[in-house]
Scaffold this motif. Sequence first.
Motif, PDB file in Angstrom:
ATOM      1  N   SER A 403       0.843  -1.195   0.000  1.00 47.98           N
ATOM      2  CA  SER A 403       0.000   0.000   0.000  1.00 47.98           C
ATOM      3  C   SER A 403       0.874   1.238   0.000  1.00 47.98           C
ATOM      4  N   SER A 404       0.398   2.230  -0.689  1.00 48.70           N
ATOM      5  CA  SER A 404       1.044   3.546  -0.672  1.00 48.70           C
ATOM      6  C   SER A 404      -0.036   4.595  -0.876  1.00 48.70           C
ATOM      7  N   ALA A 405       0.156   5.747  -0.268  1.00 45.93           N
ATOM      8  CA  ALA A 405      -0.886   6.767  -0.339  1.00 45.93           C
ATOM      9  C   ALA A 405      -0.284   8.144  -0.179  1.00 45.93           C
ATOM     10  N   THR A 406      -1.032   9.125  -0.624  1.00 47.79           N
ATOM     11  CA  THR A 406      -0.728  10.534  -0.384  1.00 47.79           C
ATOM     12  C   THR A 406      -2.002  11.179   0.128  1.00 47.79           C
ATOM     13  N   ALA A 407      -1.916  11.807   1.287  1.00 47.11           N
ATOM     14  CA  ALA A 407      -3.086  12.429   1.899  1.00 47.11           C
ATOM     15  C   ALA A 407      -2.787  13.886   2.213  1.00 47.11           C
ATOM     16  N   ASN A 408      -3.530  14.777   1.594  1.00 42.29           N
ATOM     17  CA  ASN A 408      -3.418  16.207   1.871  1.00 42.29           C
ATOM     18  C   ASN A 408      -4.658  16.668   2.618  1.00 42.29           C
ATOM     19  N   GLY A 409      -4.454  17.356   3.726  1.00 46.92           N
ATOM     20  CA  GLY A 409      -5.595  17.761   4.527  1.00 46.92           C
ATOM     21  C   GLY A 409      -5.497  19.187   5.031  1.00 46.92           C
ATOM     22  N   ILE A 410      -6.665  19.762   5.275  1.00 54.26           N
ATOM     23  CA  ILE A 410      -6.777  21.089   5.890  1.00 54.26           C
ATOM     24  C   ILE A 410      -7.714  20.951   7.077  1.00 54.26           C
ATOM     25  N   LEU A 411      -7.270  21.371   8.245  1.00 50.59           N
ATOM     26  CA  LEU A 411      -8.080  21.299   9.447  1.00 50.59           C
ATOM     27  C   LEU A 411      -8.143  22.681  10.086  1.00 50.59           C
ATOM     28  N   ASN A 412      -9.358  23.152  10.370  1.00 45.98           N
ATOM     29  CA  ASN A 412      -9.582  24.416  11.054  1.00 45.98           C
ATOM     30  C   ASN A 412     -10.330  24.137  12.348  1.00 45.98           C
ATOM     31  N   SER A 413      -9.795  24.617  13.463  1.00 45.07           N
ATOM     32  CA  SER A 413     -10.395  24.387  14.776  1.00 45.07           C
ATOM     33  C   SER A 413     -10.663  25.723  15.444  1.00 45.07           C
ATOM     34  N   PHE A 414     -11.914  25.901  15.947  1.00 46.08           N
ATOM     35  CA  PHE A 414     -12.314  27.144  16.591  1.00 46.08           C
ATOM     36  C   PHE A 414     -12.912  26.842  17.962  1.00 46.08           C
ATOM     37  N   THR A 415     -12.371  27.492  18.988  1.00 47.84           N
ATOM     38  CA  THR A 415     -12.923  27.441  20.339  1.00 47.84           C
ATOM     39  C   THR A 415     -13.120  28.886  20.808  1.00 47.84           C
ATOM     40  N   PRO A 416     -13.834  29.096  21.933  1.00 46.07           N
ATOM     41  CA  PRO A 416     -14.010  30.475  22.419  1.00 46.07           C
ATOM     42  C   PRO A 416     -12.707  31.182  22.756  1.00 46.07           C
ATOM     43  N   VAL A 417     -11.626  30.437  22.929  1.00 50.15           N
ATOM     44  CA  VAL A 417     -10.365  31.046  23.345  1.00 50.15           C
ATOM     45  C   VAL A 417      -9.259  30.928  22.308  1.00 50.15           C
ATOM     46  N   ASP A 418      -9.496  30.169  21.225  1.00 44.71           N
ATOM     47  CA  ASP A 418      -8.388  29.932  20.303  1.00 44.71           C
ATOM     48  C   ASP A 418      -8.901  29.543  18.926  1.00 44.71           C
ATOM     49  N   SER A 419      -8.042  29.781  17.896  1.00 44.64           N
ATOM     50  CA  SER A 419      -8.312  29.321  16.528  1.00 44.64           C
ATOM     51  C   SER A 419      -7.026  28.718  15.988  1.00 44.64           C
ATOM     52  N   THR A 420      -7.139  27.505  15.476  1.00 42.21           N
ATOM     53  CA  THR A 420      -5.965  26.784  14.984  1.00 42.21           C
ATOM     54  C   THR A 420      -6.223  26.331  13.560  1.00 42.21           C
ATOM     55  N   PHE A 421      -5.221  26.575  12.682  1.00 45.56           N
ATOM     56  CA  PHE A 421      -5.326  26.173  11.284  1.00 45.56           C
ATOM     57  C   PHE A 421      -4.129  25.274  10.962  1.00 45.56           C
ATOM     58  N   ILE A 422      -4.418  24.113  10.394  1.00 44.40           N
ATOM     59  CA  ILE A 422      -3.364  23.134  10.127  1.00 44.40           C
ATOM     60  C   ILE A 422      -3.491  22.606   8.716  1.00 44.40           C
ATOM     61  N   ASN A 423      -2.373  22.590   8.000  1.00 45.12           N
ATOM     62  CA  ASN A 423      -2.252  21.870   6.734  1.00 45.12           C
ATOM     63  C   ASN A 423      -1.400  20.633   6.986  1.00 45.12           C
ATOM     64  N   THR A 424      -1.837  19.495   6.443  1.00 44.13           N
ATOM     65  CA  THR A 424      -1.080  18.262   6.641  1.00 44.13           C
ATOM     66  C   THR A 424      -0.869  17.570   5.305  1.00 44.13           C
ATOM     67  N   MET A 425       0.254  16.880   5.194  1.00 44.84           N
ATOM     68  CA  MET A 425       0.504  16.000   4.063  1.00 44.84           C
ATOM     69  C   MET A 425       1.171  14.739   4.600  1.00 44.84           C
ATOM     70  N   ALA A 426       0.519  13.589   4.367  1.00 41.53           N
ATOM     71  CA  ALA A 426       1.041  12.316   4.858  1.00 41.53           C
ATOM     72  C   ALA A 426       1.297  11.395   3.675  1.00 41.53           C
ATOM     73  N   LYS A 427       2.359  10.580   3.802  1.00 42.95           N
ATOM     74  CA  LYS A 427       2.714   9.607   2.765  1.00 42.95           C
ATOM     75  C   LYS A 427       2.994   8.252   3.408  1.00 42.95           C
ATOM     76  N   PRO A 428       1.930   7.533   3.798  1.00 45.69           N
ATOM     77  CA  PRO A 428       2.146   6.189   4.353  1.00 45.69           C
ATOM     78  C   PRO A 428       2.497   5.199   3.251  1.00 45.69           C
ATOM     79  N   ASP A 429       3.377   4.274   3.592  1.00 44.39           N
ATOM     80  CA  ASP A 429       3.830   3.265   2.638  1.00 44.39           C
ATOM     81  C   ASP A 429       4.080   1.977   3.415  1.00 44.39           C
ATOM     82  N   GLY A 430       3.580   0.851   2.900  1.00 46.64           N
ATOM     83  CA  GLY A 430       3.749  -0.380   3.663  1.00 46.64           C
ATOM     84  C   GLY A 430       3.750  -1.625   2.812  1.00 46.64           C
ATOM     85  N   ILE A 431       4.350  -2.679   3.373  1.00 45.84           N
ATOM     86  CA  ILE A 431       4.334  -4.002   2.746  1.00 45.84           C
ATOM     87  C   ILE A 431       4.199  -5.045   3.849  1.00 45.84           C
ATOM     88  N   ASP A 432       3.343  -6.024   3.612  1.00 43.45           N
ATOM     89  CA  ASP A 432       3.175  -7.160   4.518  1.00 43.45           C
ATOM     90  C   ASP A 432       3.386  -8.439   3.717  1.00 43.45           C
TER      91      ASP A 432
END
Length: 892
Positions: A403-432
């Motif tokens: 298996s191999s993959a490319t995952a691009n993500g955008i996460l926005n988190s809002f609370t009454p005290v904070d705002s967090t913005f995250i971009n992620t890129m993951a590349k998992p790769d595996g063999i069994d």
Amino acid sequence: MLRLLFLIGIITAISSLKSDAQTIHSGTVKDSANAPLHGANLIAIPDSDDLNMAFSISDEKGRYRLNLEKDSSYVIEISYLGYQKIIDSIIASRDIQKDYTMQASNESLEEVLIKKKMAVVVKEDTTIYRTDVFKTGEERKLREVLNKLPGVEVDREGTITVNGKKVDKLMVDGKTFFTGDSKLAVENIPADAVDEVEVLDNYSEIPFLKGLEDSDKMAMNIKLSEGKKKFAFGDIEVGGGVEDRYSLHPTLFYYSPKTSVNVIGDFNNTGQKSFSMQDYINFEGGYLSLMDRPNASSIYNDDFAQFLRNEDFTYNKNEFGAFNIAQEITSALDLNAYTIISNNKLETLEEYNITYIDEERGLDEFRETRQNNDLFFTLNKLQLRYRPNADEDLTYDAYVKTSSATANGILNSFTPVDSTFINTMAKPDGIDFTQHVNYSKQFSFEHTTTLNVDYKYSKNENDKDWLFNEPIFNTIIPFVEEDSLHLFQQVNTTLNQASLDLKHYWVLNNTNHIYPALGVSFSDQRFSTLDEQQLDSGEINSFTEVDFNNDVHYRLVDQYVGFQYKTMFGDLILKPGLFYHYYLWQVTQFADEITNETKPVLLPEFESEYKLGGSEKLRLNYSMRSSFANASSYANRYRLSSFNRIYRGNEDLENQLYHRLSLSYYKFSLFKGINYNFFFNYSNRVRSILNTTILEGINQISSPVYTDLPNETYSFRGSFTKRLNDFRLTVDGNASLSSYSRIVNQNTIAYDSEHYGYGLRIRTTFDDFPNLDVGYEHDFSAFGSDNFQNRFVQFQPFARLEYDFLNGFILKADYEYNYYQNQENDQVNRFQIGNASLFYNKLDSAWSFEVEVNNMLDANFRRENSFSEFIVTDSRIYLQPRTVLLKIAYKL
């Protein structure tokens, strides 16, 4: 609700019309000694071509029941192996009760010739259906054929049940079809290629182990049309629709006495997934197999599985291919191999309203996540089976998963005290890579031995880039302030695992067996993590000094010896057992030994089965189980597992120890048209591994601990099915009660979880009327502690329609409504979705046409709710818009 009541009203009205137009012809079938004959076939053949045949099989008391059209003439044929056929003529003017006595046949006929005169043959654990008796000519695929056989049902996911029992393995002409899972078969094998269906209960891969290994598996063998020594069949389906939607679905099957080849393809961007999480679990051996694995939860949560878990999406492009070959190399050597290849592009959008609950207050978070994933994987198997004689069996299996993959993500988190913005890129790769060797030898009737040797190698890597707009976990992670914070993470896992199991079956006499066994398993795991900040200057800000980053080497040796004793008292089978395990485990972190332990464990077990009749069983199973965590749980330094969660392992963990008890009851009666299935399960963890959590706002720091905190679960599920003429009524229910403790913010909190549910379903099997499948499910959930309580109610009515009309048209439609209420805050979620298709195939034409509409109501998103020890989540999962597709298929 009104719509559902209206549909039930229609069914009731049709039912009254059908009942008035039918009569019941019933009685018994016995031999000349007045003994009941179980499994006699009764076929009522109408004089009129406008009426369909009626069919019945006598039960263990010889009883039968035929539903006939009123004031119609029938010829009744009664057949039973080894007996002379009875032919009777009647006019169904009223309900009739008539007994038949069969005489032994003086002729010696080949069984195959007798079978051809019988619709169903029941012989011990084998049932054979001759499908021509039940086909009406409108069936397209194997699914439709099976659903017309007495006692057989196929659900929407492709799972087959026979008399309420799940089919575990599917074969075609005695050869395993791909993985043995039924889904690919029921959706692809053409109906007109099926001649007979053979059901094998208490199935054993190795014939001479039947009756020794106590298999409860059920297998189904699809026998293809006879008279064709070498032939190929299949079809190709092409579809196109608005907004550049397309689908291409070719299938090709070739069969000969020594060779079978199956090729299936599926290419579409309509959201239809050919390989799901359920298929992945089946590839790994199924749920029952996973229950016995020490690290079963890792199968659900590994990097490969997380991409399969998405069932809802805004866009999905699927490219799927499967190839299977079975070859008889010599009379004693068989080869079976398959390759499954899938390439998926998946886009998702999800929104969450999350409430975090601790002792003092609740904090609300709104979160939005967008994912763009590309996943490529292959599943491969090669099996060689050598059977030099009837007393030996040697099998070699090799499995490879990549298996191999490319995952691009955008996460926005809002609370009454904070705002967090995250971009992620993951590349998992595996063999069994897994190898399995099984050698079984029957030395005599009294002595049989099996040897199993397994080896597994797996390597999984995941490189992940995080981009934050502001620092996270300020008191733990020493970020250097920059406009954009770039955290690089690398997680690597390597596993080498080997095991050897030796078991001997010693038959003392017909009612007493003893099975001594011994074995050893060795597991070697390496687990490493790296978390570091990559600065704009190109320099590295290492987190090693603040207890991040791991390099763990974990070894576990399990040596065991024990026995099982099996005895029989009439219809009661008892099988106690006792096994002694000796564990050795060692953990090093950066080459420094942090754990080196040994431990003996004694594990008792007990199985029993009581046969109340040919189709009625009661089973009781008890066992004490022991399992260890994997290497990641021993990694005692920090690692970032999500933007608001840090995980730290614990080197002081030991083996989990728990009791497991199950009780099941099964009864089936074709004569009465009833089917009971009841299951009760209980588990109690004496020693367990639990996560402790420090909760600060929305941030969580978790670590496992080895504890004897209480953890009990009771669960029950049951179903009752009644067949009456062309109607099938199913009532089911379930309940689950859990009581356990968790440690949150250094406080031990006791939790209680309750879930109750019931369902009602009515399905019709008319020949001349539209067929409906309507019902609803009602669920109640409660979860809480001394600090908070949550209560939820969920109501899901559904309706499905299938209508064959005008000699070639088939209309299908389904509708589902979901109502969910949080009774604590009176929050209500509603959701509805529907699909429809219209299919046309002219009789004896190779061409067929279909218009398919998915998400017909153009629902924008699906709403779900979930809860855990300190989190309550309301989710909106966005869906792919309505798709309209025109399909054209050609039968090869």
